[in-house]
Design a protein around this motif. Structure first.
Motif, PDB file in Angstrom:
ATOM      1  N   ARG A  40      48.060 -22.395  12.914  1.00  7.23           N
ATOM      2  CA  ARG A  40      47.807 -21.298  13.843  1.00  7.23           C
ATOM      3  C   ARG A  40      48.013 -21.837  15.259  1.00  7.23           C
ATOM      4  NH1 ARG A  40      43.010 -21.890  16.563  1.00  7.23           N
ATOM      5  NH2 ARG A  40      41.451 -23.263  15.640  1.00  7.23           N
TER       6      ARG A  40
ATOM      7  N   LEU B 165      41.545 -33.494  27.694  1.00  8.02           N
ATOM      8  CA  LEU B 165      41.446 -34.794  27.019  1.00  8.02           C
ATOM      9  C   LEU B 165      42.697 -35.619  27.309  1.00  8.02           C
ATOM     10  CD1 LEU B 165      40.051 -36.769  24.992  1.00  8.02           C
ATOM     11  CD2 LEU B 165      41.361 -35.641  23.172  1.00  8.02           C
TER      12      LEU B 165
ATOM     13  N   HIS C  84      43.580 -21.382  20.474  1.00  8.52           N
ATOM     14  CA  HIS C  84      42.987 -20.449  21.428  1.00  8.52           C
ATOM     15  C   HIS C  84      43.068 -21.076  22.818  1.00  8.52           C
ATOM     16  CE1 HIS C  84      41.513 -17.798  18.316  1.00  8.52           C
ATOM     17  NE2 HIS C  84      41.012 -18.830  17.676  1.00  8.52           N
TER      18      HIS C  84
ATOM     19  N   LEU D 182      40.657 -27.705  26.365  1.00 12.10           N
ATOM     20  CA  LEU D 182      39.939 -28.938  26.014  1.00 12.10           C
ATOM     21  C   LEU D 182      40.917 -30.061  25.668  1.00 12.10           C
ATOM     22  CD1 LEU D 182      36.881 -27.758  23.837  1.00 12.10           C
ATOM     23  CD2 LEU D 182      36.855 -28.733  26.139  1.00 12.10           C
ATOM     24  N   LEU D 183      41.987 -29.699  24.940  1.00 15.41           N
ATOM     25  CA  LEU D 183      42.960 -30.726  24.539  1.00 15.41           C
ATOM     26  C   LEU D 183      43.749 -31.235  25.741  1.00 15.41           C
ATOM     27  CD1 LEU D 183      44.147 -29.077  21.208  1.00 15.41           C
ATOM     28  CD2 LEU D 183      43.012 -31.299  21.418  1.00 15.41           C
TER      29      LEU D 183
ATOM     30  N   GLU E 192      40.899 -21.663  25.075  1.00 16.38           N
ATOM     31  CA  GLU E 192      39.867 -22.657  25.411  1.00 16.38           C
ATOM     32  C   GLU E 192      40.095 -23.961  24.647  1.00 16.38           C
ATOM     33  OE1 GLU E 192      37.672 -19.686  22.632  1.00 16.38           O
ATOM     34  OE2 GLU E 192      39.445 -19.726  23.895  1.00 16.38           O
ATOM     35  N   GLU E 193      40.734 -23.858  23.484  1.00 17.54           N
ATOM     36  CA  GLU E 193      41.070 -25.072  22.738  1.00 17.54           C
ATOM     37  C   GLU E 193      42.176 -25.850  23.455  1.00 17.54           C
ATOM     38  OE1 GLU E 193      40.046 -23.749  18.148  1.00 17.54           O
ATOM     39  OE2 GLU E 193      41.942 -23.075  19.039  1.00 17.54           O
TER      40      GLU E 193
END
Lengths: 91, 473
Positions: free
Chosen positions: A23, A36, A26, A32-33, A28-29
């Protein structure tokens, strides 16, 4: 595996989120990635010897074309992806 | 359907808005699932214990395979007198036997294969094959009137661990974590180690330390007894601890996002376990660094650290106890003596005798025995009837001992008949043993419950269980 997920990704592209989780991330994902990746890149630029040490781990030899700091940062992102609950547990 | 899988939003609304009485502990627990599992789990009892606790932690020395009570703790001169003679049919008629089933007409008595001697001030008669355990006779309370319901190893272990023969119930260590939490968040609160030697090494399945229907963060964690207790504790080259922490935070952040979309309690467990794993990268090297242990400690245990032996595990158990682990379970797989019980007892004694006594003495010397409950015993006993030169599985009688944490040293409780076949006096069930253990930890066994499939389950089951007050100081 010849083509290990996320083994080597050109900078700026989504790591192989789709391939691992089937998939799209999103927003927000992705955030975060991306954060990082940015932090990791900063760390490895500050200590390139660490980046080189990380790239020597494992059987796969990093290609000469890759930027070691970039690749080390992507390795961290990939380690995160491979260890997600969703990666390990299918829904 | 599991209550935890109820739609999270509905549940949150219910919990926050309900005028019905929901126990505050249960409420806090359920809400903690909503947010983050990561915070330290204090237990549903959260210092609101039912009794003043004597024990802070339990070390269960599980002598796996079915130790013969007749060569360890239950002195039966009557059986010696009938050695080689037919087993009186009045004992065995209509009874369930294991491998001896069907050969009843030929059942013969096998006298005790080791001499019993008085040990300690209490003068309790105990097998001379275990002189070191003899040397702690005054510290231990022996129960000679145990029985169990299962005649094969695995289900009997399941019964001993969970109070039920049906797999899927929480093990006692999981119950303790659920009820009490642990005094550490740097190490798992429930740690298991195994060793073998002395008999057929019957397998031990991980389901023996499973959390059953309790949240899976309460399951036992098995450490390796040989080499590093935990593999891959160190980061790979080029990954600093900071760096790893950054990575873990991101993973937990992503898992948390998943947890907001999926009603899966395993996500909370995953987050908690990753945090634990990160802490263990620091705590495990300290746990296994025995360089500061004095030589006399190694001599006491007879331990070579990390060699996979019971002795090594006992030393680790003490170090786990010092670090606040709630439930420590050491299995020694070496007690299934179908043949040559005489020699096999000597072999298994060589593995466990010295280290068992060393653990008790070492804890005592450090002032830890007074709040550490030690339980020593197996999943069942062995027949007074011969199986060749050995003994078969036996469920009607076996022996255990306890020490530390308010246990009355030197006490003995319960008796078997003159041949050690069945309990004759003051029967103690596995549930009674569990109730006694919980009492020492400050828990009324009838009041530590968990609702699952519409029933309030507890470790001690439905039938009345009795605390064995007679072995308590």
């Amino acid at each position: 595996m010849e083509d290990a997920p996320g083994a080597c990704e050109p900078r700026g592209k989504e790591p192989r989120f789709q391939q691992l989780l089937q998939r799209k991330p999103h927003p927000e994902e992705s955030k975060l990635l991306k954060e990082l990746y940015d932090r990791q890149l900063k760390r490895y630029i500050q200590s390139p010897e660490e980046a080189n040490a990380l790239l020597k781990v494992g059987l796969h030899t990093a290609g000469r074309e890759a930027n070691p700091m970039d690749l080390a940062a992507f390795t961290s992102v990939t380690r995160a992806l491979l260890n997600l609950h969703e990666t390990i547990t299918r829904y | 359907m599991n209550e935890q899988l109820i739609n999270a939003i509905n549940r949150r609304t219910f919990l926050k808005g309900s005028s019905y009485s929901v126990g505050s502990a249960a409420l806090a627990y359920l809400l903690s699932h909503e947010t983050q599992a990561a915070s330290k789990w204090k237990g549903v009892l959260d210092e609101k214990l039912h009794f003043a606790p004597k024990a802070k932690r339990v070390i269960h020395l599980c002598m796996a395979g079915g130790p013969s009570h007749l060569e360890t703790l239950d002195h039966k001169p009557g059986l010696a007198r009938l050695n080689g003679k037919p087993m009186p049919e009045s004992f065995t008629k209509g009874q369930q036997l294991a491998q001896l089933q069907g050969s009843r007409n030929k059942l013969k008595c096998l006298g005790p294969q080791h001499e019993f001697k008085p040990y300690g001030e209490c003068g309790r008669l105990m097998s001379s094959a275990f002189p070191h355990i003899g040397s702690i006779a005054d510290d231990i309370a022996v129960i000679n009137s145990m029985s169990t319901e299962q005649i094969n190893h695995d289900p009997a272990h399941t019964f001993m661990n969970t109070g039920s023969v049906i797999p899927g119930r929480p093990s006692m260590g999981s119950w303790l974590l659920y009820g009490l939490g642990a005094d550490t968040d740097e190490l798992p609160g429930f740690v298991v180690m195994t060793s073998s030697g002395g008999g057929q090494d019957q397998p031990i399945a991980a389901r023996q330390w499973h959390s059953g229907f309790l949240p899976s963060r309460f399951q036992g964690v098995k450490f390796n007894s040989k080499g590093d207790p935990v593999h891959y504790v160190n980061n790979p080259a080029g990954v600093s601890r900071d760096n790893q922490g950054d990575l873990l935070n991101t993973i937990n952040g992503l898992n948390n996002l998943l947890g907001q979309r999926q009603n899966d309690p395993e996500i909370a467990t995953r987050i908690a376990q990753y945090e634990m794993a990160f802490k263990m990268q620091a705590s495990v090297p300290d746990l296994v660094d025995v360089s500061k242990e004095p030589k006399h400690v190694f001599d006491l245990y007879g331990a070579k650290p990390g060699d996979g032996s019971f002795a090594s595990n006992c030393l680790v158990a003490r170090r786990l106890a010092e670090r606040g682990v709630r439930f420590i379970q050491l299995y020694h797989r070496g007690w299934d003596h179908h043949g040559n019980v005489k020699g096999a007892i000597n072999t298994v004694a060589g593995h466990i005798d010295k280290a068992t006594a060393a653990l008790v003495k070492d804890l005592k010397e450090r002032g830890l025995l007074e709040d550490t409950l030690i339980i020593w015993g197996g999943e069942f006993g062995r027949t007074p009837m011969a199986q060749g030169s050995g003994r078969d599985h036996h469920i009607q009688a076996f022996s255990v001992w306890m020490a530390g944490a308010g246990i009355k040293g030197g006490a003995s409780w319960g008796e078997t008949d003159e041949l050690g076949y069945a309990v004759a006096k003051d029967h103690v069930s596995v549930h009674d043993l569990h109730a006694t253990m919980l009492k020492q930890l400050g828990i009324n066994h009838e009041r530590l419950t968990y609702r699952f499939q519409g029933l309030d389950f507890r470790l001690t089951g439905v039938e009345k269980a009795r605390v064995v007050e007679e072995v308590l100081a």
